[in-house]
Scaffold this active site. Sequence first.
Site, mmCIF file in Angstrom:
data_model
loop_
_atom_site.group_PDB
_atom_site.id
_atom_site.type_symbol
_atom_site.label_atom_id
_atom_site.label_comp_id
_atom_site.label_asym_id
_atom_site.label_seq_id
_atom_site.Cartn_x
_atom_site.Cartn_y
_atom_site.Cartn_z
ATOM 1 N N LYS A 32 50.226 -4.484 99.129
ATOM 2 C CA LYS A 32 50.703 -4.936 100.561
ATOM 3 C C LYS A 32 49.529 -5.800 101.303
ATOM 4 C CE LYS A 32 54.136 -4.381 100.403
ATOM 5 N NZ LYS A 32 54.890 -4.953 99.833
ATOM 6 N N SER A 33 48.785 -6.586 100.517
ATOM 7 C CA SER A 33 47.776 -7.322 101.263
ATOM 8 C C SER A 33 47.875 -8.781 101.009
ATOM 9 C CB SER A 33 46.494 -6.981 100.625
ATOM 10 O OG SER A 33 46.451 -6.591 99.319
ATOM 11 N N GLY A 34 48.904 -9.208 100.318
ATOM 12 C CA GLY A 34 49.089 -10.779 100.107
ATOM 13 C C GLY A 34 48.923 -11.051 98.760
ATOM 14 N N THR A 35 49.574 -10.139 97.894
ATOM 15 C CA THR A 35 49.359 -10.381 96.269
ATOM 16 C C THR A 35 50.251 -11.423 95.965
ATOM 17 O OG1 THR A 35 49.275 -7.885 96.364
ATOM 18 C CG2 THR A 35 49.093 -9.043 94.108
ATOM 19 N N TRP A 37 51.868 -13.609 97.392
ATOM 20 C CA TRP A 37 51.397 -15.293 97.912
ATOM 21 C C TRP A 37 50.044 -15.667 97.146
ATOM 22 C CZ3 TRP A 37 48.452 -15.905 103.372
ATOM 23 C CH2 TRP A 37 48.264 -17.205 103.657
ATOM 24 N N HIS A 99 46.711 -4.179 90.462
ATOM 25 C CA HIS A 99 46.151 -3.318 91.572
ATOM 26 C C HIS A 99 45.132 -2.419 91.189
ATOM 27 C CE1 HIS A 99 48.962 -4.799 94.051
ATOM 28 N NE2 HIS A 99 50.254 -4.065 93.881
ATOM 29 N N ARG A 121 43.458 -6.945 103.232
ATOM 30 C CA ARG A 121 44.158 -7.371 104.483
ATOM 31 C C ARG A 121 43.639 -6.388 105.356
ATOM 32 N NH1 ARG A 121 50.613 -7.517 105.023
ATOM 33 N NH2 ARG A 121 50.920 -8.609 107.088
ATOM 34 N N SER A 129 52.710 -2.747 106.700
ATOM 35 C CA SER A 129 53.564 -3.431 105.634
ATOM 36 C C SER A 129 53.677 -2.611 104.542
ATOM 37 C CB SER A 129 52.476 -4.584 105.011
ATOM 38 O OG SER A 129 53.172 -5.327 104.057
ATOM 39 N N TYR A 187 43.342 -11.860 103.603
ATOM 40 C CA TYR A 187 44.442 -12.149 103.960
ATOM 41 C C TYR A 187 44.253 -13.003 105.315
ATOM 42 C CZ TYR A 187 49.697 -11.999 105.199
ATOM 43 O OH TYR A 187 51.030 -12.387 105.713
HETATM 44 P P1 A3P Z 1 54.476 -8.091 105.771
HETATM 45 O O1 A3P Z 1 55.046 -6.762 104.982
HETATM 46 O O2 A3P Z 1 53.674 -7.899 106.809
HETATM 47 O O3 A3P Z 1 55.391 -9.045 106.039
HETATM 48 P P2 A3P Z 1 51.888 -7.997 98.706
HETATM 49 O O4 A3P Z 1 52.522 -9.435 98.055
HETATM 50 O O5 A3P Z 1 50.626 -7.774 98.409
HETATM 51 O O6 A3P Z 1 53.118 -6.853 98.451
HETATM 52 O O7 A3P Z 1 52.007 -8.104 100.000
HETATM 53 C C1 A3P Z 1 53.216 -8.594 101.119
HETATM 54 C C2 A3P Z 1 52.959 -8.927 102.270
HETATM 55 O O8 A3P Z 1 52.293 -10.275 102.034
HETATM 56 C C3 A3P Z 1 54.158 -8.943 103.342
HETATM 57 O O9 A3P Z 1 53.609 -8.816 104.533
HETATM 58 C C4 A3P Z 1 54.614 -10.347 102.991
HETATM 59 O O10 A3P Z 1 55.457 -10.957 104.016
HETATM 60 C C5 A3P Z 1 53.187 -11.142 102.822
HETATM 61 N N1 A3P Z 1 53.548 -12.431 102.214
HETATM 62 C C6 A3P Z 1 54.072 -12.516 100.913
HETATM 63 N N2 A3P Z 1 54.231 -13.770 100.840
HETATM 64 C C7 A3P Z 1 53.663 -14.570 101.833
HETATM 65 C C8 A3P Z 1 53.121 -15.884 102.140
HETATM 66 N N3 A3P Z 1 53.722 -16.736 101.428
HETATM 67 N N4 A3P Z 1 52.561 -16.330 103.050
HETATM 68 C C9 A3P Z 1 52.119 -15.058 103.885
HETATM 69 N N5 A3P Z 1 52.269 -13.641 104.072
HETATM 70 C C10 A3P Z 1 53.160 -13.533 102.794
#
Ligand code: A3P
Length: 290
Positions: A32-35, A37, A99, A121, A129, A187
């Site tokens: 949940k830290s932007g993986t 993305w 992870h 993050r 998240s 993040y």
């Molecule tokens: P939120 O739950 O705050 O929306 P992971 O990919 O590690 O599971 O992390 C998920 C978090 O990354 C989610 O945050 C998601 O919305 C955010 N996320 C995924 N794609 C993104 C992107 N392209 N730009 C910014 N944040 C993104």
Amino acid sequence: MWCQPAEIQAISAFQKHFQAKDSDIVVASIPKSGTTWLKALTFAIVNRHRFNISSKNYNNPLLTSNPHDLVPFFEYKVYEKNQVPDLSKLPEPRLFGTHIPFPSLFNSIKESNCKIIYICRNPFDTFVSSWHFSNKIKQGSSPQLTLEEAFEMYCKGIVGFGPFWTHMLGYWKESLETPNKVQFLKYEDLKGDINSHLKSIAKFLDCPFTLEEERQGVIEDIINLCSFKNMKGLEVNKSGKSIKNFDNKNLFSKGEIGDWVNHFSPGMVEKLSIVLEEKLCGSGLWFRPS
Ligand code: A3P
């Protein structure tokens, strides 16, 4: 490390069988830290020539496949159910996600010249998240934890692949000792200045953008392709189950910095601040208050 039994099985298969190549790239993170993305950005950077990654090319894999299929997790996909696939013939550079905490990555990865990009993050937002995510994926009749109960567990380190501080510090220390091997990202920094981070990731992966590419707007195009709005809206990111049994659409919530203020009581702010102070103290790793 705190993990589900199926993940522990997959991790032990990975540790036993995975043979790293010097050209491998591993996208690592605490959940949940932007993986998602970072996987999309890394895939785009590394494969921009091979697959003509561009918003004008509707067949490019970033528009037709989920980032978790393009960069599969060792523990959820590659070694799922203890399988041992032949990875030796995959085109190079091979891209993987994980992870798994740094100390458990095992020698094959540590001793090779492969590169690791790590994202974390602000734990306040990571917790929120995770909380949204676990509510969305709630299955069957298992009782859902309250926000307060989940928070207590988080502060004790009882969270997937956690404790989160051990996870972050493992990669953080390695990035300080071997900066050519581990790139450590936050993040919030990516959100703050994605352009310069994209360039720095490309440089770290030995495939920097040329001036000509910069002039042609390749960087902006990748940023747009991998933007939250674009990725959340893609059909491949809405349907399907790329990781475990989770619907992909549940991976996206608001994608904002600071959503925690809508969920934390003053007591929770104080408690997590103390945990961070204690656990990260003296490490040089810190998070900007948002
Ligand atoms: P939120 O739950 O705050 O929306 P992971 O990919 O590690 O599971 O992390 C998920 C978090 O990354 C989610 O945050 C998601 O919305 C955010 N996320 C995924 N794609 C993104 C992107 N392209 N730009 C910014 N944040 C993104």
